[in-house]
Design a protein around this motif. Structure first.
Motif, mmCIF file in Angstrom:
data_model
loop_
_atom_site.group_PDB
_atom_site.id
_atom_site.type_symbol
_atom_site.label_atom_id
_atom_site.label_comp_id
_atom_site.label_asym_id
_atom_site.label_seq_id
_atom_site.Cartn_x
_atom_site.Cartn_y
_atom_site.Cartn_z
ATOM 1 N N MET A 8 0.850 -1.192 0.000
ATOM 2 C CA MET A 8 0.000 0.000 0.000
ATOM 3 C C MET A 8 0.887 1.244 0.000
ATOM 4 S SD MET A 8 -3.169 -1.110 0.191
ATOM 5 C CE MET A 8 -4.081 0.334 0.683
ATOM 6 N N LEU A 9 0.343 2.317 -0.561
ATOM 7 C CA LEU A 9 1.054 3.595 -0.456
ATOM 8 C C LEU A 9 1.091 4.021 1.001
ATOM 9 C CD1 LEU A 9 -0.435 5.518 -3.510
ATOM 10 C CD2 LEU A 9 1.919 4.745 -3.242
ATOM 11 N N LYS A 10 2.186 4.628 1.408
ATOM 12 C CA LYS A 10 2.307 5.108 2.778
ATOM 13 C C LYS A 10 1.335 6.254 3.019
ATOM 14 C CE LYS A 10 7.149 3.877 3.473
ATOM 15 N NZ LYS A 10 8.506 4.369 3.750
ATOM 16 N N THR A 11 0.960 6.430 4.287
ATOM 17 C CA THR A 11 0.102 7.545 4.678
ATOM 18 C C THR A 11 0.771 8.846 4.280
ATOM 19 O OG1 THR A 11 -0.698 6.255 6.549
ATOM 20 C CG2 THR A 11 -1.053 8.626 6.635
ATOM 21 N N GLY A 12 0.014 9.736 3.695
ATOM 22 C CA GLY A 12 0.541 11.020 3.263
ATOM 23 C C GLY A 12 0.945 11.057 1.802
ATOM 24 N N VAL A 13 1.090 9.899 1.177
ATOM 25 C CA VAL A 13 1.411 9.842 -0.253
ATOM 26 C C VAL A 13 0.097 9.914 -1.024
ATOM 27 C CG1 VAL A 13 2.417 8.465 -2.114
ATOM 28 C CG2 VAL A 13 3.491 8.481 0.147
ATOM 29 N N GLN A 38 -5.790 2.480 -2.669
ATOM 30 C CA GLN A 38 -5.669 1.311 -3.527
ATOM 31 C C GLN A 38 -4.263 0.749 -3.404
ATOM 32 O OE1 GLN A 38 -7.364 1.718 -7.407
ATOM 33 N NE2 GLN A 38 -5.942 0.254 -8.296
ATOM 34 N N GLY A 39 -4.164 -0.569 -3.375
ATOM 35 C CA GLY A 39 -2.869 -1.224 -3.279
ATOM 36 C C GLY A 39 -2.822 -2.447 -4.165
ATOM 37 N N LYS A 40 -1.911 -3.349 -3.817
ATOM 38 C CA LYS A 40 -1.804 -4.588 -4.590
ATOM 39 C C LYS A 40 -1.518 -5.746 -3.643
ATOM 40 C CE LYS A 40 2.947 -3.358 -5.751
ATOM 41 N NZ LYS A 40 3.862 -2.963 -6.795
ATOM 42 N N VAL A 41 -1.958 -6.923 -4.054
ATOM 43 C CA VAL A 41 -1.711 -8.153 -3.305
ATOM 44 C C VAL A 41 -0.928 -9.088 -4.217
ATOM 45 C CG1 VAL A 41 -2.773 -10.160 -2.206
ATOM 46 C CG2 VAL A 41 -3.808 -7.903 -1.934
ATOM 47 N N ILE A 42 0.152 -9.636 -3.685
ATOM 48 C CA ILE A 42 1.010 -10.557 -4.435
ATOM 49 C C ILE A 42 1.048 -11.864 -3.657
ATOM 50 C CG2 ILE A 42 3.331 -10.959 -5.351
ATOM 51 C CD1 ILE A 42 3.640 -7.799 -5.081
ATOM 52 N N GLU A 43 0.702 -12.963 -4.308
ATOM 53 C CA GLU A 43 0.778 -14.276 -3.670
ATOM 54 C C GLU A 43 1.940 -15.053 -4.275
ATOM 55 O OE1 GLU A 43 -2.941 -16.340 -3.525
ATOM 56 O OE2 GLU A 43 -3.783 -14.855 -2.148
ATOM 57 N N LEU A 44 2.731 -15.637 -3.415
ATOM 58 C CA LEU A 44 3.929 -16.356 -3.834
ATOM 59 C C LEU A 44 3.847 -17.814 -3.383
ATOM 60 C CD1 LEU A 44 6.375 -13.671 -2.464
ATOM 61 C CD2 LEU A 44 5.882 -14.035 -4.870
ATOM 62 N N ASP A 45 4.207 -18.741 -4.256
ATOM 63 C CA ASP A 45 4.387 -20.144 -3.895
ATOM 64 C C ASP A 45 5.877 -20.338 -3.651
ATOM 65 O OD1 ASP A 45 1.700 -20.992 -4.190
ATOM 66 O OD2 ASP A 45 1.962 -21.062 -6.362
ATOM 67 N N LEU A 46 6.223 -20.777 -2.464
ATOM 68 C CA LEU A 46 7.621 -20.892 -2.071
ATOM 69 C C LEU A 46 8.022 -22.343 -1.851
ATOM 70 C CD1 LEU A 46 7.508 -18.085 0.633
ATOM 71 C CD2 LEU A 46 8.318 -17.848 -1.718
ATOM 72 N N VAL A 70 10.242 3.651 -0.593
ATOM 73 C CA VAL A 70 10.250 5.104 -0.384
ATOM 74 C C VAL A 70 8.818 5.601 -0.198
ATOM 75 C CG1 VAL A 70 10.808 7.340 -1.433
ATOM 76 C CG2 VAL A 70 12.386 5.419 -1.673
ATOM 77 N N ILE A 71 7.884 5.062 -0.988
ATOM 78 C CA ILE A 71 6.504 5.545 -0.940
ATOM 79 C C ILE A 71 5.490 4.466 -0.561
ATOM 80 C CG2 ILE A 71 6.891 7.428 -2.579
ATOM 81 C CD1 ILE A 71 5.530 5.613 -4.726
ATOM 82 N N GLU A 72 5.931 3.205 -0.445
ATOM 83 C CA GLU A 72 5.000 2.118 -0.154
ATOM 84 C C GLU A 72 5.422 1.372 1.104
ATOM 85 O OE1 GLU A 72 3.495 0.684 -4.543
ATOM 86 O OE2 GLU A 72 5.472 0.014 -3.896
ATOM 87 N N SER A 73 4.416 0.852 1.810
ATOM 88 C CA SER A 73 4.662 -0.063 2.920
ATOM 89 C C SER A 73 4.158 -1.431 2.493
ATOM 90 C CB SER A 73 3.953 0.406 4.175
ATOM 91 O OG SER A 73 2.564 0.463 3.971
ATOM 92 N N TYR A 74 4.613 -2.471 3.184
ATOM 93 C CA TYR A 74 4.157 -3.810 2.829
ATOM 94 C C TYR A 74 3.937 -4.631 4.099
ATOM 95 C CZ TYR A 74 9.059 -5.067 3.618
ATOM 96 O OH TYR A 74 10.301 -5.241 4.175
ATOM 97 N N ARG A 75 3.093 -5.646 3.950
ATOM 98 C CA ARG A 75 2.825 -6.588 5.033
ATOM 99 C C ARG A 75 2.970 -7.987 4.451
ATOM 100 N NH1 ARG A 75 -2.409 -5.633 6.025
ATOM 101 N NH2 ARG A 75 -3.135 -7.518 5.036
#
Length: 79
Positions: A8-13, A38-46, A70-75
């Motif tokens: 997701m974009l960081k707060t304030g962006v 708005q953000g994005k979801v990425i699913e990975l098979d590891l 720089v402008i995005e955070s991730y979980r």
């Protein structure tokens, strides 16, 4: 093992796509929506079988490629 990364974009962006969605929802009669991010979801098979090692590996992927820190955070979620 699977991993899910939410970016997701960081707060304030500024989020022009989120604002466009908010406006479109208002046009469709959903007047109660006061903000959209708005953000994005990425699913990975590891291949990794250790959850802690998988999380470390996915975080490194995020730092190097999957998120612009720089402008995005991730979980990261290990599923």
């Amino acid at each position: 093992m699977k991993a899910r990364v939410t970016v997701m974009l960081k707060t304030g962006v500024l989020d022009p796509q989120g604002e466009a969605v908010r406006h479109a929802l208002g046009t469709l009669g959903f007047a109660g929506v006061t903000g959209v991010r708005q953000g994005k979801v990425i699913e990975l098979d590891l291949a990794q079988t250790d959850a802690a090692a998988a999380e470390t590996e996915v975080k490194a992927m995020c730092e190097k490629l999957l998120a612009n820190t720089v402008i995005e955070s991730y979980r990261v979620e290990i599923l």
